[in-house]
Design a protein around this motif. Structure first.
Motif, mmCIF file in Angstrom:
data_model
loop_
_atom_site.group_PDB
_atom_site.id
_atom_site.type_symbol
_atom_site.label_atom_id
_atom_site.label_comp_id
_atom_site.label_asym_id
_atom_site.label_seq_id
_atom_site.Cartn_x
_atom_site.Cartn_y
_atom_site.Cartn_z
ATOM 1 N N GLU A 204 -21.871 3.324 57.081
ATOM 2 C CA GLU A 204 -21.932 3.388 58.539
ATOM 3 C C GLU A 204 -20.613 2.932 59.167
ATOM 4 O OE1 GLU A 204 -25.605 1.439 60.002
ATOM 5 O OE2 GLU A 204 -24.257 0.625 61.559
ATOM 6 N N LYS A 205 -19.964 1.942 58.542
ATOM 7 C CA LYS A 205 -18.738 1.376 59.114
ATOM 8 C C LYS A 205 -17.498 2.244 58.868
ATOM 9 C CE LYS A 205 -20.281 -2.449 60.857
ATOM 10 N NZ LYS A 205 -20.099 -2.881 62.219
ATOM 11 N N VAL A 206 -17.447 2.928 57.739
ATOM 12 C CA VAL A 206 -16.222 3.644 57.363
ATOM 13 C C VAL A 206 -15.709 4.609 58.453
ATOM 14 C CG1 VAL A 206 -15.288 5.406 55.772
ATOM 15 C CG2 VAL A 206 -16.374 3.342 54.877
ATOM 16 N N PRO A 207 -16.565 5.527 58.997
ATOM 17 C CA PRO A 207 -16.033 6.459 60.001
ATOM 18 C C PRO A 207 -15.488 5.739 61.236
ATOM 19 C CG PRO A 207 -18.254 7.098 59.306
ATOM 20 C CD PRO A 207 -17.988 5.764 58.714
ATOM 21 N N VAL B 279 -12.104 4.055 60.294
ATOM 22 C CA VAL B 279 -11.023 5.038 60.100
ATOM 23 C C VAL B 279 -10.605 5.650 61.445
ATOM 24 C CG1 VAL B 279 -10.415 7.253 59.057
ATOM 25 C CG2 VAL B 279 -11.603 5.517 57.697
ATOM 26 N N GLN B 280 -11.572 5.995 62.290
ATOM 27 C CA GLN B 280 -11.243 6.597 63.592
ATOM 28 C C GLN B 280 -10.440 5.624 64.462
ATOM 29 O OE1 GLN B 280 -11.342 9.743 64.473
ATOM 30 N NE2 GLN B 280 -12.317 10.232 62.511
ATOM 31 N N ASN B 281 -10.694 4.319 64.288
ATOM 32 C CA ASN B 281 -9.999 3.309 65.099
ATOM 33 C C ASN B 281 -9.057 2.476 64.238
ATOM 34 O OD1 ASN B 281 -11.633 3.665 67.693
ATOM 35 N ND2 ASN B 281 -13.207 3.376 66.131
ATOM 36 N N ILE B 282 -8.412 3.128 63.293
ATOM 37 C CA ILE B 282 -7.588 2.418 62.310
ATOM 38 C C ILE B 282 -6.503 1.559 62.965
ATOM 39 C CG2 ILE B 282 -6.041 4.418 61.929
ATOM 40 C CD1 ILE B 282 -7.238 2.142 59.115
ATOM 41 N N GLU B 283 -5.968 2.049 64.090
ATOM 42 C CA GLU B 283 -4.879 1.323 64.763
ATOM 43 C C GLU B 283 -5.335 -0.057 65.231
ATOM 44 O OE1 GLU B 283 -6.008 4.360 65.706
ATOM 45 O OE2 GLU B 283 -4.440 5.671 64.914
ATOM 46 N N GLN B 284 -6.622 -0.197 65.534
ATOM 47 C CA GLN B 284 -7.129 -1.482 66.036
ATOM 48 C C GLN B 284 -7.576 -2.429 64.917
ATOM 49 O OE1 GLN B 284 -9.137 1.273 68.301
ATOM 50 N NE2 GLN B 284 -6.981 1.376 68.809
ATOM 51 N N GLN B 285 -7.508 -1.971 63.679
ATOM 52 C CA GLN B 285 -8.005 -2.814 62.584
ATOM 53 C C GLN B 285 -6.976 -3.886 62.199
ATOM 54 O OE1 GLN B 285 -11.183 -2.347 61.755
ATOM 55 N NE2 GLN B 285 -11.134 -0.653 63.209
ATOM 56 N N SER B 286 -7.492 -4.913 61.508
ATOM 57 C CA SER B 286 -6.605 -5.984 61.054
ATOM 58 C C SER B 286 -5.610 -5.422 60.027
ATOM 59 C CB SER B 286 -7.432 -7.091 60.400
ATOM 60 O OG SER B 286 -8.048 -6.590 59.235
ATOM 61 N N ASP C 14 -3.420 10.779 55.537
ATOM 62 C CA ASP C 14 -3.153 10.552 56.960
ATOM 63 C C ASP C 14 -4.250 11.083 57.871
ATOM 64 O OD1 ASP C 14 -0.841 9.130 56.567
ATOM 65 O OD2 ASP C 14 0.403 10.951 56.449
ATOM 66 N N ASP C 15 -4.770 12.263 57.524
ATOM 67 C CA ASP C 15 -5.786 12.868 58.378
ATOM 68 C C ASP C 15 -7.079 12.038 58.353
ATOM 69 O OD1 ASP C 15 -6.799 15.382 59.874
ATOM 70 O OD2 ASP C 15 -8.303 15.035 58.311
ATOM 71 N N LYS C 16 -7.539 11.633 59.538
ATOM 72 C CA LYS C 16 -8.669 10.693 59.606
ATOM 73 C C LYS C 16 -9.965 11.275 59.043
ATOM 74 C CE LYS C 16 -6.963 7.789 63.321
ATOM 75 N NZ LYS C 16 -7.076 7.394 64.737
ATOM 76 N N ASP C 17 -10.221 12.552 59.351
ATOM 77 C CA ASP C 17 -11.468 13.143 58.837
ATOM 78 C C ASP C 17 -11.422 13.267 57.319
ATOM 79 O OD1 ASP C 17 -12.504 13.309 61.368
ATOM 80 O OD2 ASP C 17 -11.785 15.356 61.714
ATOM 81 N N ALA C 18 -10.253 13.669 56.818
ATOM 82 C CA ALA C 18 -10.102 13.815 55.362
ATOM 83 C C ALA C 18 -10.217 12.457 54.670
ATOM 84 C CB ALA C 18 -8.754 14.461 55.040
ATOM 85 N N LEU C 19 -9.664 11.444 55.324
ATOM 86 C CA LEU C 19 -9.714 10.088 54.771
ATOM 87 C C LEU C 19 -11.156 9.577 54.714
ATOM 88 C CD1 LEU C 19 -8.351 7.477 53.829
ATOM 89 C CD2 LEU C 19 -7.841 6.939 56.220
ATOM 90 N N THR C 20 -11.877 9.759 55.832
ATOM 91 C CA THR C 20 -13.287 9.348 55.869
ATOM 92 C C THR C 20 -14.064 10.050 54.760
ATOM 93 O OG1 THR C 20 -13.178 9.019 58.250
ATOM 94 C CG2 THR C 20 -15.373 9.284 57.304
ATOM 95 N N LYS C 21 -13.845 11.359 54.655
ATOM 96 C CA LYS C 21 -14.575 12.143 53.663
ATOM 97 C C LYS C 21 -14.253 11.636 52.247
ATOM 98 C CE LYS C 21 -15.642 16.842 52.143
ATOM 99 N NZ LYS C 21 -15.530 16.538 50.719
ATOM 100 N N HIS C 22 -12.961 11.367 52.017
ATOM 101 C CA HIS C 22 -12.539 10.890 50.697
ATOM 102 C C HIS C 22 -13.266 9.582 50.328
ATOM 103 C CE1 HIS C 22 -10.031 9.944 47.262
ATOM 104 N NE2 HIS C 22 -9.768 8.768 47.786
#
Ligand code: MG
Length: 225
Positions: free
Chosen positions: A30-33, A36-43, A56-64
């Motif tokens: 539940e947390k991964v998407p 990843v979508q808000n990666i810039e705000q993460q620690s 780099d691509d967020k959707d591809a990263l989430t899927k991976h």
């Protein structure tokens, strides 16, 4: 009988076997998407871990990441990310460990309680640091457990030598018959027995049925221990 030390398995013994599958894994998925979508705000820690996937691509990263989880691939970057996200979930109170009340009482009744689980020592400490209380809060039981062992510290749970290693670490190698090992897994109990420990089979809802159950001393609860 009075045991000098207890060694306890976790899943299927002190908490439901479904906890990892039905609570920890869905929490991560539940947390991964969102992360990843808000990666810039993460620690920085999370950004550093995720950057190791090199996507780099967020959707591809989430899927991976979710594909790795679905295929149960033991990827070290995935493990790191899971460990970090679960740690945050525990500390925010979103995850609490459902340790059975009679297992909590058992741990509190005995002075020398050790944990031996295939989950990492780090994960074990998190779990016992955030045990669900009956009033919905979480309690820290780390101070009530004398030591933690995993497959890195001691070896595989189905090898007798792992239990010998633990006996040495807890200074009970001369009197293994005073140490009780509780687990839901008969193969682990057989290995512990070979090393001289007394064993008990945990019978709990959701545990796999044990065909030769009569060969073990089994416990539906721990009130007599
Ligand atoms: Mg188990």
């Amino acid at each position: 009988m009075n045991y000098s030390a207890l060694v306890l398995d976790i899943e299927g013994t002190v908490c439901p076997i479904s906890f990892v599958k039905d609570a920890l894994f869905p929490y991560f998925v539940e947390k991964v998407p969102v992360i990843v979508q808000n990666i810039e705000q993460q620690s920085k820690v999370i950004r550093d871990i995720i950057s190791q996937f090199n996507i780099d691509d967020k959707d591809a990263l989430t899927k991976h990441i979710l594909d790795l989880v679905a295929a149960d691939i033991k990827d070290p970057i995935l493990k790191q990310l899971q460990g970090y996200i679960w740690a945050e979930g525990y500390s925010s109170g979103e995850i609490k460990a459902p340790v059975y009340p009679d297992a909590v009482a058992l741990i509190r009744r005995h002075d020398n309680v050790y944990i031996y689980s295939s989950g990492s020592v780090k994960a074990q400490k998190l779990l016992f640091g955030h045990v669900a209380d009956s009033d919905g809060k979480s309690i820290n039981m780390n101070g009530e457990i004398k030591g933690y062992f995993d497959i890195n510290t001691s070896g595989a749970k189905v090898d007798a030598s792992s239990y010998t290693n633990i006996l040495k670490d807890i200074k009970m190698e001369k009197t293994p018959e005073k140490v009780l090992f509780l687990s839901d897994n008969p193969k682990e109990l057989d290995a512990a027995k070979k090393a001289g420990l007394i064993t008990g089979l945990a019978i709990r809802d959701g545990n796999a049925p044990v065909p030769n159950i009569d060969e073990y001393i089994s416990y539906k609860d721990y009130s007599t221990l």
